[in-house]
Design an enzyme around this catalytic site. Structure first.
Site, PDB file in Angstrom:
ATOM      1  N   ASP A   7       0.546  -1.412  -0.110  1.00  0.00           N
ATOM      2  CA  ASP A   7       0.156   0.102  -0.455  1.00  0.00           C
ATOM      3  C   ASP A   7       0.666   1.473  -0.432  1.00  0.00           C
ATOM      4  O   ASP A   7      -0.309   2.712  -0.111  1.00  0.00           O
ATOM      5  CB  ASP A   7      -1.065  -0.164   1.029  1.00  0.00           C
ATOM      6  CG  ASP A   7      -0.259   0.153   2.802  1.00  0.00           C
ATOM      7  OD1 ASP A   7       0.922   0.038   2.652  1.00  0.00           O
ATOM      8  OD2 ASP A   7      -1.448  -0.651   3.248  1.00  0.00           O
ATOM      9  N   ASP A   8       2.465   1.307  -0.189  1.00  0.00           N
ATOM     10  CA  ASP A   8       2.834   2.265   0.052  1.00  0.00           C
ATOM     11  C   ASP A   8       3.845   2.293  -1.579  1.00  0.00           C
ATOM     12  O   ASP A   8       4.814   3.042  -1.707  1.00  0.00           O
ATOM     13  CB  ASP A   8       4.386   2.054   1.267  1.00  0.00           C
ATOM     14  CG  ASP A   8       4.774   1.146   0.947  1.00  0.00           C
ATOM     15  OD1 ASP A   8       4.982   0.421   0.905  1.00  0.00           O
ATOM     16  OD2 ASP A   8       6.034   0.918   2.174  1.00  0.00           O
ATOM     17  N   ASP A  96       4.899 -12.901   0.230  1.00  0.00           N
ATOM     18  CA  ASP A  96       5.290 -13.171  -1.511  1.00  0.00           C
ATOM     19  C   ASP A  96       5.484 -14.490  -1.494  1.00  0.00           C
ATOM     20  O   ASP A  96       6.128 -14.742  -2.506  1.00  0.00           O
ATOM     21  CB  ASP A  96       6.031 -12.214  -1.272  1.00  0.00           C
ATOM     22  CG  ASP A  96       7.218 -11.616  -0.709  1.00  0.00           C
ATOM     23  OD1 ASP A  96       7.573 -12.828   0.393  1.00  0.00           O
ATOM     24  OD2 ASP A  96       7.831 -10.522  -1.108  1.00  0.00           O
ATOM     25  N   HIS A 120      11.470  -0.768  -2.469  1.00  0.00           N
ATOM     26  CA  HIS A 120      12.627   0.255  -2.147  1.00  0.00           C
ATOM     27  C   HIS A 120      13.374  -0.212  -1.854  1.00  0.00           C
ATOM     28  O   HIS A 120      14.928   0.107  -1.515  1.00  0.00           O
ATOM     29  CB  HIS A 120      11.951   0.594  -0.946  1.00  0.00           C
ATOM     30  CG  HIS A 120      11.986  -0.769  -0.137  1.00  0.00           C
ATOM     31  ND1 HIS A 120      10.938  -1.575  -0.192  1.00  0.00           N
ATOM     32  CD2 HIS A 120      12.528  -1.126   0.675  1.00  0.00           C
ATOM     33  CE1 HIS A 120      10.512  -2.714   1.195  1.00  0.00           C
ATOM     34  NE2 HIS A 120      11.927  -2.119   1.245  1.00  0.00           N
TER      35      HIS A 120
END
Length: 185
Positions: A7-8, A96, A120
């Site tokens: 969600d980021d 995942d 990231h």
């Protein structure tokens, strides 16, 4: 299609639709960015306190991944209801990794690696501005006490938009209601 991303992350819907349109949802498709540069090694728990070594690729949830409807349907015995948690506990790895395990070890499928998904964990400042519109997902984060985000000038300040996602969105989709409109003279 079933797509997962954190969600980021920023999702570019046009780039996602373009990517997915080159595959059939009626085929087994698992596409995303590999988390590692080699298959992960895990120990699968078997009955009678036995274990088996397994190796498989998985797409990092931090960058996102997509799975075709046909493949998702095949995953159901290991992924539906409470079975996903049971499967995850069998290899003692996060969600995942569990998806990759089900696709590769249980179903014999393969991850299709795509460089259009970004987490990231990579140096996002190296991303070229002219390539941003083609990317499916982008992320941001703090690494060694420094912000790791795409370099992009835009309508929002670094303070108001540290991820640069709002600025990117307004560059890609300038008619969005919350994007500043250019001043006409």
């Amino acid at each position: 299609w079933f797509c997962h991303l954190d969600d980021d992350n920023y999702l570019n819907p046009q780039a996602l639709l373009k990517l997915l349109s080159s595959y059939s949802p009626d085929q087994d498709v698992y596409i995303g960015k590999p988390s590692l540069n080699k298959p992960i090694h895990a120990s699968e728990t078997l009955p009678n306190n036995q274990t088996k070594s397994v190796y498989f690729w998985f797409a990092t949830g931090g960058a996102g991944f997509c799975i075709s409807r046909k493949l998702v349907t095949k995953m159901a015995p290991w992924a539906s209801g409470g079975n996903f948690l049971i499967t995850s506990e069998r290899i003692r790895l996060p969600d995942d990794c569990t998806v990759g395990y089900i696709v590769e070890c249980k179903l014999g499928g393969r991850l299709l690696a795509s460089n259009l998904f970004h987490s990231h964990l990579e140096n996002l400042q190296l991303m070229q501005k002219d390539q941003l519109a083609k990317q499916v997902t982008l992320s941001y984060g703090i690494f060694e006490k420094k912000l790791n985000a795409i370099k992009l000038a835009g309508p929002f300040s670094q303070h108001d938009d540290p991820s640069r996602f709002r600025s990117l969105h307004c560059i890609l989709y300038p008619d969005t209601s919350w994007c500043p409109q250019p001043v006409t003279q």
